[in-house]
Design a protein around this motif. Structure first.
Motif, PDB file in Angstrom:
ATOM      1  N   ALA A  83      78.325  88.232  -6.134  1.00  0.00           N
ATOM      2  CA  ALA A  83      78.294  88.866  -4.821  1.00  0.00           C
ATOM      3  C   ALA A  83      79.258  88.095  -3.944  1.00  0.00           C
ATOM      4  O   ALA A  83      79.022  86.920  -3.631  1.00  0.00           O
ATOM      5  N   MET A  84      80.364  88.750  -3.528  1.00  0.00           N
ATOM      6  CA  MET A  84      81.452  88.054  -2.857  1.00  0.00           C
ATOM      7  C   MET A  84      81.780  88.703  -1.513  1.00  0.00           C
ATOM      8  O   MET A  84      81.803  89.931  -1.389  1.00  0.00           O
ATOM      9  N   ILE A 110      78.383  84.102  -4.408  1.00  0.00           N
ATOM     10  CA  ILE A 110      77.457  83.516  -5.378  1.00  0.00           C
ATOM     11  C   ILE A 110      77.691  84.145  -6.734  1.00  0.00           C
ATOM     12  O   ILE A 110      77.882  85.356  -6.863  1.00  0.00           O
ATOM     13  N   ASP A 111      77.689  83.304  -7.755  1.00  0.00           N
ATOM     14  CA  ASP A 111      77.882  83.709  -9.146  1.00  0.00           C
ATOM     15  C   ASP A 111      76.636  83.316  -9.932  1.00  0.00           C
ATOM     16  O   ASP A 111      76.287  82.140 -10.007  1.00  0.00           O
ATOM     17  N   VAL A 126      78.036  78.512  -6.297  1.00  0.00           N
ATOM     18  CA  VAL A 126      78.813  79.041  -5.176  1.00  0.00           C
ATOM     19  C   VAL A 126      80.284  78.956  -5.555  1.00  0.00           C
ATOM     20  O   VAL A 126      80.745  77.934  -6.067  1.00  0.00           O
ATOM     21  N   ASP A 127      81.017  80.032  -5.306  1.00  0.00           N
ATOM     22  CA  ASP A 127      82.400  80.125  -5.764  1.00  0.00           C
ATOM     23  C   ASP A 127      83.324  80.483  -4.596  1.00  0.00           C
ATOM     24  O   ASP A 127      82.926  81.224  -3.684  1.00  0.00           O
ATOM     25  N   PHE A 128      84.570  79.967  -4.642  1.00  0.00           N
ATOM     26  CA  PHE A 128      85.562  80.219  -3.596  1.00  0.00           C
ATOM     27  C   PHE A 128      86.899  80.595  -4.224  1.00  0.00           C
ATOM     28  O   PHE A 128      87.255  80.088  -5.295  1.00  0.00           O
ATOM     29  N   HIS A 173      88.159  80.495  -8.257  1.00  0.00           N
ATOM     30  CA  HIS A 173      87.346  79.330  -8.658  1.00  0.00           C
ATOM     31  C   HIS A 173      88.007  78.034  -8.192  1.00  0.00           C
ATOM     32  O   HIS A 173      88.212  77.104  -8.974  1.00  0.00           O
ATOM     33  N   LEU A 174      88.320  77.986  -6.900  1.00  0.00           N
ATOM     34  CA  LEU A 174      89.023  76.836  -6.352  1.00  0.00           C
ATOM     35  C   LEU A 174      88.284  75.525  -6.600  1.00  0.00           C
ATOM     36  O   LEU A 174      88.896  74.502  -6.909  1.00  0.00           O
ATOM     37  N   GLY A 175      86.973  75.528  -6.438  1.00  0.00           N
ATOM     38  CA  GLY A 175      86.207  74.297  -6.590  1.00  0.00           C
ATOM     39  C   GLY A 175      85.724  74.023  -7.992  1.00  0.00           C
ATOM     40  O   GLY A 175      84.975  73.063  -8.201  1.00  0.00           O
ATOM     41  N   ARG A 176      86.140  74.844  -8.969  1.00  0.00           N
ATOM     42  CA  ARG A 176      85.704  74.711 -10.361  1.00  0.00           C
ATOM     43  C   ARG A 176      84.177  74.521 -10.439  1.00  0.00           C
ATOM     44  O   ARG A 176      83.688  73.502 -10.930  1.00  0.00           O
ATOM     45  N   PRO A 177      83.412  75.514  -9.959  1.00  0.00           N
ATOM     46  CA  PRO A 177      81.946  75.371  -9.983  1.00  0.00           C
ATOM     47  C   PRO A 177      81.434  75.240 -11.417  1.00  0.00           C
ATOM     48  O   PRO A 177      81.985  75.822 -12.348  1.00  0.00           O
TER      49      PRO A 177
END
Length: 332
Positions: A103-104, A129-130, A169-171, A195-199
């Protein structure tokens, strides 16, 4: 337990490589998976749509379903700059064992420059959220293979863990340039990073980060005659060790003002042939495509995939609005 962990890492390895970011063959109708900077580019409209992809092999069915909506904001008759907001919900079903839901929310700002007010630089962001769930009862193991009989899905797989899930949480972010010419031609190109923050998804206490995905895309709409356009497009991305390039285009026939019929052909990594048709009538757009695999690792993967897309543009009215053109269809 050791066997369960091995299976989880096998499943998660497939998931992290293949399903970190859903990929539609009709990427031009799923801009939220290409670049967040596309948010709001249907200037003066609310754009809502659905995407569905189904892929079969001899053992499992893989499906991706998505719904999305975006709209432009801050339109002004004196300032051609504007913003966009959007939302997308994406659900992946990989066989019977793995489901993934995203959900983005997205935001983009479009800055006009030059005297013509028909050239823009856009920056977009996406966050959400993934959630991934692994149902171990849906996995197959060696316990279900019987000598002399073969695979028996009615047998228990021998695993004592029913399910596990992970939510992160994904960015993502992206830049894009686009331009409109007076003869009806248009161009756009951009880059994005998902996936900037590599969750890190975590299963059975083991965490594995999602690799960043870097994408490069570009497309154009070139008038050939008064009623025929050529629309080439390119979408390239790499993630981890996987490189994917989608290259092709469509011939578009004008039915009337802002209504078209198009036939398109794309090749993905030179081993998948994609044929597509699309109809746009007034503010409704319907597309269909089929993936034909030209080569494969095994015969079981030769069944290909079918995809549908639908979108509808709801025109908004304003007391004042800048007279600028619009990317009604993001990728074309």
């Amino acid at each position: 337990m050791r066997r369960s962990v091995t299976i989880v890492f096998f499943v998660f390895g497939v998931l992290s490589v293949k399903a970190q970011q859903p990929f539609f063959s009709q990427f031009y109708n799923a801009s939220y998976t290409v670049n967040p900077a596309f948010t709001g580019t249907a200037y003066g409209y609310v754009r809502a749509g659905l995407n569905y992809k189904s892929y079969f092999n001899d053992f499992e069915q893989f499906q991706t379903t998505a719904g999305h909506v975006d709209l432009s904001l801050l339109e002004n008759d004196r300032n051609p700059d504007y913003a966009g907001v959007g939302m997308a919900i994406i659900h992946d079903q990989s066989g019977k064992a793995i489901t993934n839901t995203k959900a983005m929310l997205s935001f983009a700002y479009h800055n006009a420059y030059g005297r013509s007010r028909n050239e823009f630089i856009a920056f977009g962001m996406q966050a959400g959220i993934d959630n991934t769930n692994v149902d171990f009862t849906g996995l197959t193991t060696q316990n279900q293979w019987v000598n002399g009989i073969g695979f028996d899905p009615g047998l228990a797989n021998g695993e004592n863990i029913e399910s596990d899930n992970s939510t992160v949480v994904d960015f993502s972010a992206g830049f894009m340039w686009y331009k409109f010419l007076n003869n009806g031609a248009s161009f756009n190109a951009g880059v994005s990073v998902y996936h900037l923050g590599r969750p890190g998804r975590e299963f059975l206490g083991q965490k594995n980060p999602i690799e960043r995905r870097l994408s490069v895309h570009g497309s154009a709409r070139l008038p050939l005659t008064e009623v025929v356009n050529f629309a080439p497009s390119l979408f390239y991305f790499f993630q981890g060790d996987e490189h994917t390039i989608n290259l092709g285009g469509a011939i578009e026939f004008s039915l009337r003002e802002e209504s078209y019929f198009s036939l398109g052909v794309w090749a993905r990594n030179l081993d998948v042939f994609i044929g597509a048709i699309q109809v746009e009538y007034a503010n409704f757009i319907l597309g269909a495509s089929y993936d034909l695999l030209l080569s494969s690792i095994s015969d079981e993967t030769r069944n290909g995939g079918f995809e549908l897309s639908m979108s509808y543009l709801i025109k908004r009215t304003y007391k004042k609005r800048a007279r600028i053109k619009s990317l009604r269809r993001p990728g074309l």
